[in-house]
Design a protein around this motif. Structure first.
Motif, PDB file in Angstrom:
ATOM      1  N   ALA A 132     -57.009 -96.530  54.147  1.00  0.00           N
ATOM      2  CA  ALA A 132     -57.523 -97.809  53.667  1.00  0.00           C
ATOM      3  C   ALA A 132     -57.543 -97.852  52.144  1.00  0.00           C
ATOM      4  CB  ALA A 132     -58.927 -98.061  54.219  1.00  0.00           C
ATOM      5  N   GLU A 133     -57.935 -96.753  51.527  1.00  0.00           N
ATOM      6  CA  GLU A 133     -57.959 -96.701  50.067  1.00  0.00           C
ATOM      7  C   GLU A 133     -56.550 -96.758  49.486  1.00  0.00           C
ATOM      8  OE1 GLU A 133     -60.203 -93.182  49.252  1.00  0.00           O
ATOM      9  OE2 GLU A 133     -62.148 -94.222  49.438  1.00  0.00           O
ATOM     10  N   ALA A 134     -55.596 -96.113  50.157  1.00  0.00           N
ATOM     11  CA  ALA A 134     -54.205 -96.156  49.700  1.00  0.00           C
ATOM     12  C   ALA A 134     -53.642 -97.569  49.829  1.00  0.00           C
ATOM     13  CB  ALA A 134     -53.364 -95.172  50.507  1.00  0.00           C
ATOM     14  N   ASP A 135     -53.949 -98.228  50.949  1.00  0.00           N
ATOM     15  CA  ASP A 135     -53.505 -99.613  51.142  1.00  0.00           C
ATOM     16  C   ASP A 135     -54.098-100.520  50.065  1.00  0.00           C
ATOM     17  OD1 ASP A 135     -52.066 -98.870  53.344  1.00  0.00           O
ATOM     18  OD2 ASP A 135     -53.516 -99.619  54.818  1.00  0.00           O
ATOM     19  N   TRP A 136     -55.366-100.282  49.740  1.00  0.00           N
ATOM     20  CA  TRP A 136     -56.051-101.099  48.738  1.00  0.00           C
ATOM     21  C   TRP A 136     -55.383-100.944  47.374  1.00  0.00           C
ATOM     22  CZ3 TRP A 136     -59.244-105.009  48.401  1.00  0.00           C
ATOM     23  CH2 TRP A 136     -59.892-105.272  47.178  1.00  0.00           C
ATOM     24  N   GLU A 137     -55.067 -99.721  47.000  1.00  0.00           N
ATOM     25  CA  GLU A 137     -54.469 -99.464  45.694  1.00  0.00           C
ATOM     26  C   GLU A 137     -53.083-100.096  45.568  1.00  0.00           C
ATOM     27  OE1 GLU A 137     -55.901 -98.222  43.086  1.00  0.00           O
ATOM     28  OE2 GLU A 137     -57.762 -97.922  44.216  1.00  0.00           O
ATOM     29  N   SER A 138     -52.361-100.184  46.677  1.00  0.00           N
ATOM     30  CA  SER A 138     -51.011-100.746  46.634  1.00  0.00           C
ATOM     31  C   SER A 138     -50.976-102.255  46.885  1.00  0.00           C
ATOM     32  CB  SER A 138     -50.118-100.045  47.667  1.00  0.00           C
ATOM     33  OG  SER A 138     -50.593-100.287  48.988  1.00  0.00           O
TER      34      SER A 138
END
Length: 273
Positions: A132-138
């Protein structure tokens, strides 16, 4: 071991159960329009301390959902309060999930009720939080141009008057949607109807609307002309010391004159039908 699943008659009940746990951070991943509306309703109504919420959805879906002024203005309240951040992605995860540091809740629509299938397995939750954090950053930033409803109501009181604000609030509360799509009245039309009920100057209501971010003065003017042509409102000239006379708004149809604030949208819609 799986945590207790969350079951409710509506998505709002499931969302409320999540918010009641008062997590520090909440990721809302790939929500449908109904889930977004349910989250905004629950977050607006709860007495719980709200987490920092990161919502990622498809851009087209988010734009379509925010076309409804009621949803958008309440969403903007959460954004302006630094509770909610919005981003968009072209490749959302398959399921609609709520993710905290302690659990993952996947929504399942069973027709008559909605289930929140839940796990608190440490390893799995950690993996989903990382995803979820990776999706948010991208993801891409989403700019919500609608003003928050709290700011709308406060400035309406300050710049036009408390009676007008009370009528606007009552009229909006009686509406299910405010899209201006033919099936419902939009926020500009509603503002003009409330202004006409209180015989407010077009200049004053349109200046307020532009300043607060609802729409431009030109949009208010075009909508006023349309409502005149449709026989809903009328204007009368008010002389001023310098320049062209200003226009005072008033109702042109006695059905609107007799309507309560909470009935304005319904009566106006019936006249237009």
């Amino acid at each position: 071991m799986a945590a207790q699943n969350l079951l409710g008659a509506t998505v709002s009940e499931v969302v409320t159960a999540i918010l009641d746990e008062e997590p520090d951070t909440l990721h809302v991943r790939n929500p449908s329009a109904d889930v977004i509306e349910a989250f905004v309703d629950a977050a607006t109504e709860t007495d719980a301390d709200l987490p920092s919420v990161r919502l990622v959805a498809e851009e087209r879906l988010l734009k379509d959902t925010m076309d409804d002024f009621i949803v958008a203005s309440n969403t903007a309240d959460l954004v302006e309060a630094d509770v909610l951040s919005l981003r968009t992605t072209e490749e959302p995860p398959r399921s609609s999930t709520f993710v905290t540091d302690e659990r993952v809740v996947s929504l399942v629509d069973a027709g008559s009720e909605t289930g929140g299938l839940t796990t608190d397995d440490d390893s799995f939750v950690a993996d989903v939080v990382a995803a979820a954090e990776a999706d948010w950053e991208s993801a891409d930033e989403f700019s919500l141009r609608t003003p928050g409803i709290t700011r709308v109501e406060r400035t309406l009181t300050d710049e036009i008057g408390s009676e007008v604000e009370a009528d606007f609030k009552s009229a909006l509360a009686a509406m299910e949607t405010a899209r201006g799509d033919g099936d419902s009245i939009d926020e500009v039309t509603l503002s003009l109807l409330v202004a006409a009920k209180n015989r407010v100057l077009l200049y004053d209501i349109s200046k307020w609307g532009e300043d607060v971010g609802i729409a431009s003065k030109a949009t208010f003017s075009r909508t006023k002309t349309k409502l005149e042509d449709l026989g809903l409102i009328d204007t009368e000239k008010v002389p001023i010391d310098v320049g062209r006379p200003r226009l005072r708004l008033k109702f042109a149809d006695e059905r609107l004159q007799d309507a309560k604030p909470s009935e304005l949208a319904t009566v106006a819609q019936s006249i237009l039908a």
